[in-house]
Design an enzyme around this catalytic site. Structure first.
Site, PDB file in Angstrom:
ATOM      1  N   GLY A 200       0.850  -1.203   0.000  1.00 52.09           N
ATOM      2  CA  GLY A 200       0.000   0.000   0.000  1.00 52.09           C
ATOM      3  C   GLY A 200       0.878   1.243   0.000  1.00 52.09           C
ATOM      4  O   GLY A 200       0.582   2.229  -0.685  1.00 52.09           O
TER       5      GLY A 200
ATOM      6  N   TRP B 256       2.275   1.743  -3.429  1.00 46.29           N
ATOM      7  CA  TRP B 256       1.263   2.249  -4.363  1.00 46.29           C
ATOM      8  C   TRP B 256       1.281   3.780  -4.394  1.00 46.29           C
ATOM      9  O   TRP B 256       1.055   4.398  -5.426  1.00 46.29           O
ATOM     10  CB  TRP B 256      -0.122   1.752  -3.932  1.00 46.29           C
ATOM     11  CG  TRP B 256      -1.229   2.250  -4.815  1.00 46.29           C
ATOM     12  CD1 TRP B 256      -1.677   1.700  -5.977  1.00 46.29           C
ATOM     13  CD2 TRP B 256      -2.053   3.421  -4.611  1.00 46.29           C
ATOM     14  NE1 TRP B 256      -2.701   2.442  -6.509  1.00 46.29           N
ATOM     15  CE2 TRP B 256      -2.953   3.510  -5.686  1.00 46.29           C
ATOM     16  CE3 TRP B 256      -2.107   4.393  -3.626  1.00 46.29           C
ATOM     17  CZ2 TRP B 256      -3.898   4.522  -5.796  1.00 46.29           C
ATOM     18  CZ3 TRP B 256      -3.041   5.413  -3.738  1.00 46.29           C
ATOM     19  CH2 TRP B 256      -3.924   5.469  -4.814  1.00 46.29           C
ATOM     20  N   HIS B 257       1.562   4.376  -3.230  1.00 45.06           N
ATOM     21  CA  HIS B 257       1.524   5.836  -3.155  1.00 45.06           C
ATOM     22  C   HIS B 257       2.669   6.504  -3.903  1.00 45.06           C
ATOM     23  O   HIS B 257       2.572   7.666  -4.282  1.00 45.06           O
ATOM     24  CB  HIS B 257       1.547   6.296  -1.691  1.00 45.06           C
ATOM     25  CG  HIS B 257       0.233   6.114  -1.011  1.00 45.06           C
ATOM     26  ND1 HIS B 257      -0.151   4.910  -0.470  1.00 45.06           N
ATOM     27  CD2 HIS B 257      -0.798   6.963  -0.800  1.00 45.06           C
ATOM     28  CE1 HIS B 257      -1.362   5.041   0.048  1.00 45.06           C
ATOM     29  NE2 HIS B 257      -1.777   6.271  -0.139  1.00 45.06           N
ATOM     30  N   GLY B 258       3.763   5.798  -4.105  1.00 48.18           N
ATOM     31  CA  GLY B 258       4.876   6.406  -4.825  1.00 48.18           C
ATOM     32  C   GLY B 258       6.033   5.445  -4.920  1.00 48.18           C
ATOM     33  O   GLY B 258       6.203   4.570  -4.071  1.00 48.18           O
TER      34      GLY B 258
END
Lengths: 458, 614
Positions: free
Chosen positions: B393, B396-398
């Site tokens: 997760g 996923w953000h960067g």
């Protein structure tokens, strides 16, 4: 609810906003310290034109080159229209000649010719200095990463630095925790008073960068009456620890020097006694050494607060070839009026005079402020008085026998900070460079300096 | 001037994407909505297939135009992703009845296609960097890869659709235009929320309907979002946060620390503000997007935070990652591979003996626990799945290790909380005391900024926890059923502790944001370590009043923002309804005033610098 009704309400809102934009005073309505503003319809609908206005026209004009007496003169004429040009006193094409002589012979004469790079927060963490260092050392030889304080003040990207013992920091600038010491600051414009034994470890961060390795260490200090001793520890080629002690009893400004057989990545310096440590020179092979000396929040007016004799004595131990003063950024917002500009320039003139007095052999270069922006009506614009500040500084600096180099012009002039920001080269404050921007500016400055030094020979 | 503006409005200009906070978007939306009125207004009688297709096709085309305005020719990638998802949905659904195995292959293919697109555009630099660091090589990517806007959202949306069809939660969407509308619906295309097919697809077949109250609510969400985005987010970012994160070493420990807390509010205002506007805009067209935030800083523990923050992503990760890994029942081989792989990569990249030793010790400990405590294996597996979900997760953000670290810290927070819940009060006291003692000893033996920070935090926790327990013991003397955990003091403490924990994990989140992917790892780590260095250095408390006074606007806004955030939900619901039921004329006037106020924040002067030197 019918969509038509929603559309009607939407249309009414847009119409009211348009009316507000049309009738709201263009310069806003000031209530107390706050100015209320609304954009004009032109601003809303013509952003492409606004952008075009903000674009910087790079000055590419070159002046006609007349017949010149020497190559140096010809070079100066060629550079006149260049954004990376230097403004030299009396347009003297041989201004950097003494520096060139020192640098070109340093390696052969086993000298460590120093370039002291003083500056404001723009150069913190060894920014800009590191690129100049690399460029000049590649040309004239030399190594190491220059002068460091005995206790870390602000981390640098070049050297990892730890110290135990907590010596007391003394400086004419800084917050309320910093002790003022009546001029006893030395060439780093700050010193550390020993209260208990201090152990400082310096390790180069980038071990692949062999040029940073240390082979000569020199401790510059001002001893108070009483003994002061220092031990340097390092690992030799076989990996075993070596150490060498020195001690000094006489009061005054002195140096202790260690020359190592091989270049090392890490050294530990233990100092004990009473005195004020001015700095530790961490040099490599003979050649040029570049010292990064950041002075956060300063406008370059602190040199006259250093004890003249102590500073001169320290410089005499350092073989200084060039002093770079990179200031002005912290003053620009306040130099709106001619009177304040005159006062600032007068103060800078005095600083140059003081440095020349303390270090007569050194060439002095003043590096002026970068382009800086303020927010106006929602957009960023260069301070309106920016060019006047630079013009005044050039006149003063040259009048006092120092050269001037303009970051503002090198960046592209008016409005360039916004463009640099868009390219990720400056911070959101539109004042400081990003790491990438500092690297770029360091390269431009280093290249320009080298070009002028090389072209100044008789 | 007007025609020229219109031409500009619909032409691609990379420097002027359509943003909700700019007039251009609202001019665009006004035109879009005018045509939408014509289409919907003509629909008399029953809602036919023709009506539906006309409306959905129109909104699909508008969405494509919106994406083109934002991302140029990356719109072709959106077409590819949409078309492949639709085709695979049909093929998969057809195979369902005949061969479950073939259906599974189609499902896997659909997931792989979307992940491949995501990996190429988002993680190519990241993995190249890892490879180079581990092997000491200097490979580079020959082409410049630009990250297409919203790629993380539309690929996840496609994956959820394909998996849901496979799981027979929904049937495939027959018409390609309907499906394309679902995947590209412009209000949520760029920054979510991630809409799930089972929530949104049924809306495709319903006629336009918007009650008067819903209209008011839509206006409320739009204004609420704009105020959050422009006043709280943009102003706080430009005036304070961005400059500290740009150059942490220029700022005092207090400013660095304050920037973290203010950033917590800013990132919430930014993200939830955007989602609020998306919800409002979609609602005006008769579509309902799921709620994505539920006052996350009211959470009293890290697990609760993740039920309130970016809800659509949390649910997505739960349904399409955590549960397939085994959830809270068991673990599968990918569970161990993901965790082990990430740990090994970290150790290899650090190229540091200590890091290698620590990672080896962690892996050995995990294996030992797994072997020695078979009775706790189920719990162990759940925790591994939990950690995997949080680590991925984070990624996923960067594409940088900062995001993995951020995810890992959040995962660790959740695991510690779960463990904390299970142990008895006496065990808790021992744990807090031991941790505080250990960090105190460590910071004496190895003084460094990180351990200074940890020591201070654990000491504060120790003091607070001791006070709470002493209160419990004293009050219990008179009132036997007294439980301090249910008192306001305990709830406030837990909320503040969670907020502080989340804010500190954000150190890694913000440091890795908005970076050129090619250098994200290096820059992100440098910023994070510089901030830790500053916060863990000695503080000059005398400077704090001066700093607060200098940045008074920033701190006042922060305080107001947090107070509004912490208002009780029923109170917020009440004023939302009160607003929604106001006469339409009032709504227009209030909107006008709100826009005027927002404009003042856009044009406000930026706080000048103050120098509190180290």
């Amino acid at each position: 609810m019918k969509p038509k009704k929603i559309l009607l309400l939407f249309a009414i809102l847009i119409a009211l906003l348009a009316l507000l934009c049309i009738f709201f005073p263009k310069n806003g309505v000031t209530i107390g310290k706050t100015t209320l503003r609304m954009p004009t319809l032109e601003t809303i609908m013509h952003h492409d034109e606004l952008l075009a206005k903000a674009e910087i026209e790079e000055v590419m004009d070159t002046l006609p080159i007349e017949e010149a007496a020497s190559e140096a003169e010809r070079f100066i004429m060629e550079m006149e229209g260049d954004s990376t040009r230097f403004w030299l006193p009396d347009d003297d094409p041989h201004f950097f000649q003494p520096l060139y002589e020192k640098l070109s012979s340093a390696k052969a004469n086993h000298r460590f010719v120093r370039i002291l790079h003083y500056g404001d927060s723009q150069i913190e963490m060894d920014r800009i200095s590191n690129r100049i260092r690399t460029r000049l050392q590649r040309e004239f030889g030399g190594g190491g990463c220059g002068m460091m304080p005995i206790a870390p003040i602000i981390p640098t990207m070049t050297m990892s630095h730890y110290a135990s013992g907590e010596p007391q920091r003394q400086s004419p600038f800084g917050d309320t925790l910093v002790v003022r010491a009546h001029g006893n600051y030395g060439p780093m414009v700050q010193s550390h008073r020993l209260a208990s034994p201090v152990s400082a470890t310096y390790t180069i961060r980038d071990k692949k960068e062999h040029n940073l390795a240390m082979q000569r260490v020199k401790l510059i200090f001002n001893n108070r009456p009483g003994p002061i001793s220092a031990t340097l520890k390092w690992k030799d080629a076989s990996g075993s620890w070596q150490s060498l002690d020195y001690s000094e009893n006489e009061a005054g400004v002195h140096a202790m020097e260690w020359e190592l057989d091989t270049a090392v990545e890490s050294v530990r310096l233990n100092v004990n006694g009473t005195g004020d440590i001015y700095g530790v020179l961490l040099d490599g092979t003979p050649g040029v050494a570049v010292d990064n000396i950041p002075m956060r929040g300063c406008s370059g007016q602190q040199f006259t607060q250093i004890n003249r004799d102590q500073l001169a004595s320290a410089y005499a131990l350092m073989d200084v070839g060039l002093i770079i003063m990179q200031f002005g950024g912290n003053s620009v917002p306040y130099l709106k009026y001619q009177k304040s500009r005159d006062e600032y320039c007068e103060a800078i003139g005095k600083q140059i005079d003081r440095l020349k007095e303390c270090c007569p052999e050194a060439t002095i270069l003043f590096v002026g402020p970068s382009d800086m922006s303020e927010r106006y009506n929602g957009n960023w614009r260069t301070y309106p008085h920016m060019e006047q500040v630079i013009e005044s500084l050039i006149q003063t600096v040259n009048a006092h026998g120092a050269a001037y180099w303009s970051i503002y012009h090198a960046m592209g002039g008016n409005g360039s900070m916004e463009r640099w920001y868009q390219q990720g080269l400056s911070g959101v404050d539109h004042v400081h460079f990003s790491q990438k921007g500092a690297d770029k500016m360091g390269d431009i400055m280093g290249e320009a300096l080298l070009k002028y030094i090389k072209n100044s020979k008789l | 001037m007007f025609l020229h503006y219109l031409k500009q409005l619909f032409a691609f200009d990379s420097s002027h994407p359509l943003l909700f906070t700019q007039f251009d978007f609202w001019a665009f939306f006004f035109i879009v909505f005018a045509v939408f009125c014509l289409i919907v207004g003509r629909q008399k009688g029953p809602f036919t297939k023709g009506h539906r297709l006309l409306r959905n096709t129109y909104l699909f085309l508008v969405s494509v135009l919106f994406y083109y305005k934002t991302s140029g020719w990356f719109v072709l990638l959106l077409f590819f992703s949409t078309l492949s998802g639709w085709i695979i949905g049909i093929l998969l659904d057809k195979e369902q009845s005949e061969s479950r195995r073939k259906a599974k292959i189609w499902m896997a293919l659909g997931v792989i296609i979307n992940l491949a697109v995501l990996f190429f555009f988002k993680y190519a630099y990241f993995f190249t960097d890892i490879f180079n660091t581990i092997t000491n090589s200097h490979y580079s990517i020959a082409i410049k890869i630009i990250l297409p806007v919203g790629i993380s959202f539309f690929t996840f949306q496609n994956i959820s659709y394909i998996v849901d069809v496979y799981k027979r939660k929904i049937t495939h969407v027959e018409n390609v235009l309907d499906f394309a509308f679902y995947t590209t619906f412009f209000p949520q295309l760029v920054a979510g929320p991630i809409i799930r097919a089972d929530q949104f697809v049924p809306q495709l077949y319903k006629p336009f309907f918007l009650s008067r109250r819903q209209f008011g609510i839509a206006v409320f969400w739009i204004l609420n979002g704009l105020l959050k985005k422009i006043i709280l987010s943009d102003y706080l970012a430009v005036s304070f946060i961005d400059r500290v994160f740009d150059n942490p070493l220029l700022y005092t420990p207090f400013e660095n620390c304050a920037a973290l807390f203010v950033y917590s509010l800013q990132v919430y205002a930014d993200f939830s503000g955007y989602t609020d506007i998306a919800i409002g805009v979609a609602m005006l067209m008769g579509f309902y997007l799921p709620k994505n935030f539920n006052s996350p800083y009211k959470a009293t523990n890290p697990a609760g935070f993740w039920k309130r923050w970016h809800i659509s992503l949390s649910n997505w990760l739960k349904d399409y990652l955590y549960i397939p890994l085994g959830g809270n029942r068991s673990a599968s081989w990918p569970s161990y591979v993901i965790l082990g792989g990430i740990l090994i990569i970290i150790a290899l990249m650090a190229k540091n003996l200590y890091a290698t030793l620590v990672v080896s010790a962690v892996i050995t400990l995990l294996i030992a626990v797994y072997i020695l405590f078979p009775k706790h294996r189920k719990e162990f597996n759940t925790n591994v799945n939990n950690m995997d979900t949080m680590l991925l997760g984070g990624l996923w953000h960067g594409a940088s290790f900062n995001f993995i670290t951020w995810g890992g810290l959040n995962g660790l927070g959740i695991l510690i909380y779960k463990w904390w819940k299970k142990i008895a009060p006496a065990g808790r006291i021992i744990a807090v005391t031991l941790t505080a003692g250990l960090t105190w000893v460590l910071h004496i033996v190895m003084p460094c900024p990180l351990l200074n920070m940890l020591n201070f935090t654990t000491i504060v926790i120790f003091i607070a926890y001791t006070l709470l327990n002493i209160t419990q013991l004293i009050v219990q003397h008179w009132k036997q059923d007294f439980n301090i955990q249910k008192t306001s003091a305990s709830i406030i403490w837990n909320t503040l502790l969670t907020f502080t924990f989340i804010s500190f994990t954000r150190l890694f989140f913000r440091s890795g944001s908005n970076l050129d992917p090619a250098e994200a790892n290096e820059v992100a780590w440098r910023t994070a370590s510089q901030m830790v260095n500053q916060i863990g250095s000695s503080w000059n408390l005398q400077q704090i009043p001066q700093i607060v006074s200098h940045y008074s606007a920033v701190f006042i806004l922060f305080a107001i923002g947090m107070i509004i955030h912490w208002l009780p939900e029923h109170f917020k619901r009440r004023y939302r309804l009160w607003f929604a039921q106001m006469p339409a004329t009032f709504l227009v006037i209030i909107s006008l005033i709100a826009i005027f106020i927002m404009r003042q924040f856009v044009t406000a002067d930026v706080q000048p610098f103050i120098y509190f030197q180290f």
